[in-house]
Design an enzyme around this catalytic site. Sequence first.
Site, PDB file in Angstrom:
ATOM      1  N   LYS A 109      15.469  44.370  -8.746  1.00 13.99           N
ATOM      2  CA  LYS A 109      15.217  45.802  -8.602  1.00 13.99           C
ATOM      3  C   LYS A 109      14.981  46.190  -7.146  1.00 13.99           C
ATOM      4  CE  LYS A 109      13.727  46.789 -13.291  1.00 13.99           C
ATOM      5  NZ  LYS A 109      12.737  47.349 -14.197  1.00 13.99           N
ATOM      6  N   LYS A 192      24.507  42.468 -18.702  1.00  8.93           N
ATOM      7  CA  LYS A 192      23.865  43.196 -19.802  1.00  8.93           C
ATOM      8  C   LYS A 192      24.004  44.699 -19.597  1.00  8.93           C
ATOM      9  CE  LYS A 192      19.193  44.079 -18.257  1.00  8.93           C
ATOM     10  NZ  LYS A 192      17.864  44.399 -18.708  1.00  8.93           N
ATOM     11  N   LYS A 195      20.555  50.682 -17.819  1.00  7.86           N
ATOM     12  CA  LYS A 195      20.556  52.017 -17.223  1.00  7.86           C
ATOM     13  C   LYS A 195      20.876  51.945 -15.731  1.00  7.86           C
ATOM     14  CE  LYS A 195      19.395  56.139 -18.626  1.00  7.86           C
ATOM     15  NZ  LYS A 195      19.482  56.677 -19.970  1.00  7.86           N
TER      16      LYS A 195
END
Length: 325
Positions: A109, A192, A195
């Site tokens: 992230k 995967k 979002k």
Amino acid sequence: MLSGIQPTAGSFHLGNYLGAVRQWVALQETHDAFYMVVDLHAITVPQDPAELRANTRLAVAQLLAAGLDPERCTLFVQSHVPEHAQLGWVMNCLTGFGEASRMTQFKDKSAKQGADRATVGLFTYPVLQVADILLYQADQVPVGGDQRQHIELTRDLAERFNGRYGQTFTIPAPYILKETAKILDLQDPAVKMSKSASTPKGLINLLDDPKATAKKVKSAVTDTDTVIRYDEEKKPGVSNLLTILSTLSGSSVEDLERAYEGKGYGALKTDLAEAMVEFVTPFRARTQEYLDDPETLDSILAKGAEKARAVAAETLAQTYDRMGF
Ligand code: ADP
Ligand code: NA
């Protein structure tokens, strides 16, 4: 049992639903279950106040639409229960810097945001998640496979605290359904569905127009073979479609393989598109009903927070006492 989901903009995606929320609905029948919308986790990246408020309510409405029943579980918003932040601090002081640095989700992230932009909150978010779980003495945490490392950290910190200060916390275990642990991106079945990482075409948002969703399913990337067979390694795209159809329809993957013998990918995609439309159409309508009735939503959340706080406050009081506060 305890689990949480972020109040992301727009809508939950199919991975959130099949990997996590669907299990929550089933487990509320058999367990004393606490489910929350983790708005404190949402501010680890920049948030607009009005959007955060709206997204939190939208997340609650979707959880209710998916089948969570406030009579069968405790449904609440994380920031309504101040003990999360309080125990979070305690857990921060128990976590090694190197230990926190090994969390792969932070690496992913923060890389996306640019290392200079990432906040300390993003860095310690797995530690707040530890507090989320331990406050309710949860022994099981239903999540998708990407959360395994965070549950491992939770176990380590609970054991460390218990060893240092005396038995206080239940040691939790992840509850991960193998079949739906990792729903893949429809356009790029090597990754995967997510979002933040998926392109719009690869991501099924549950609240999108059903026609657009059907179109995405029909243009899903498969492979150059023609045989409909479950094989995660060699046929990830087809296997992903089989997993999704199996879960939505209740037929086993083996039954589906038999049913599609001699048929092409087109038939599978058409049926899956239909099953998706059948699922999302009432889901969208129910979500809207909850959003249109803010008093009911507020009252559900007020009761949920009260029930959650009763448990969380007891755990925190014990923790503080053991630590010398
Ligand atoms: P995202 O990964 O899209 O940011 P969250 O982190 O809010 O979503 O995840 C909420 C829940 O959904 C977690 O339990 C997570 O493990 C699960 N989840 C997310 N993406 C997937 C996926 N592609 N397959 C299965 N479960 C998933
Ligand atoms: Na229950």
